[in-house]
Design an enzyme around this catalytic site. Sequence first.
Site, PDB file in Angstrom:
ATOM      1  N   SER A  27      36.148  42.355  41.014  1.00  0.00           N
ATOM      2  CA  SER A  27      36.808  41.212  42.450  1.00  0.00           C
ATOM      3  C   SER A  27      36.570  41.909  43.598  1.00  0.00           C
ATOM      4  CB  SER A  27      37.471  40.684  41.410  1.00  0.00           C
ATOM      5  OG  SER A  27      37.227  39.469  42.083  1.00  0.00           O
ATOM      6  N   ASN A  28      37.293  41.083  44.828  1.00  0.00           N
ATOM      7  CA  ASN A  28      37.342  41.303  45.663  1.00  0.00           C
ATOM      8  C   ASN A  28      38.213  41.054  46.123  1.00  0.00           C
ATOM      9  OD1 ASN A  28      36.206  38.918  47.278  1.00  0.00           O
ATOM     10  ND2 ASN A  28      34.351  39.742  45.959  1.00  0.00           N
TER      11      ASN A  28
END
Length: 219
Positions: A27-28
């Site tokens: 993810s981020n």
Amino acid sequence: MSNASSIRCLITAGPTREFIDPVRFISNPSTGKMGFALAEAALQAGWNVDLVAGPVAMEEPDGAILYPVTTAEEMFHQVDALFDACDILIMTAAVSDFRPVQQHAKKEKKGTASMTIEFERTTDILKTMSERKVQQTVVGFAAETHDVLRYAREKLASKQLDFIVANEVGQAGVGFAADTNEVTLIAADGSSVKLGPGTKASIAAELIALVTPLSLSHS
Ligand code: CTP
């Protein structure tokens, strides 16, 4: 000029998660703050708001219709389902560009000293919507750590957008997770305006005023 109460706005926000196995994902650091601030600003302007959000810990904006999603593919299908009815799409979501080719059904055990994961591209939601748009205004975000304006202009052209919001990320006080931001709004004709530094709420209000659609998909 359009009547504010009849403008239907589709906003995406937050990160996506791409699973390796049931307990691991890539993810981020996106928190969804900019997208939720834009949803609030659009509601204040009297617009109808559909908000498609990845996993975030944000309070639901009062008056928006929230569509929670997890993966890039789910976000794509939700946006795809809502796009035709909207007058303006604003894609603030930090959509993962890649997902693991294989998603293991069971937790992977650490049997070996190293591991290689093969990734494949996710659907470019913004580009796909832009290619099939009729009269919608399409706005993208370009989160960049360097050469921000050059990359933003390239994305504006390659994704055939009406506007792009160039946003430097990776510095304290701007971009991901921060309450403040500093952005440049660039229009398809090349003209640009710098907004901020300021709170994400104040920048969101300015952005909504500047990207107001002139024509509507419905009367
Ligand atoms: N975006 C999207 N679908 C994707 C990836 C990105 O709709 N699969 C959208 C984002 O919401 C954003 C814009 O495209 O509005 C720019 O995203 P970004 O990831 O910064 O740019 P990319 O085009 O993916 O290019 P790069 O990763 O090479 O910078």
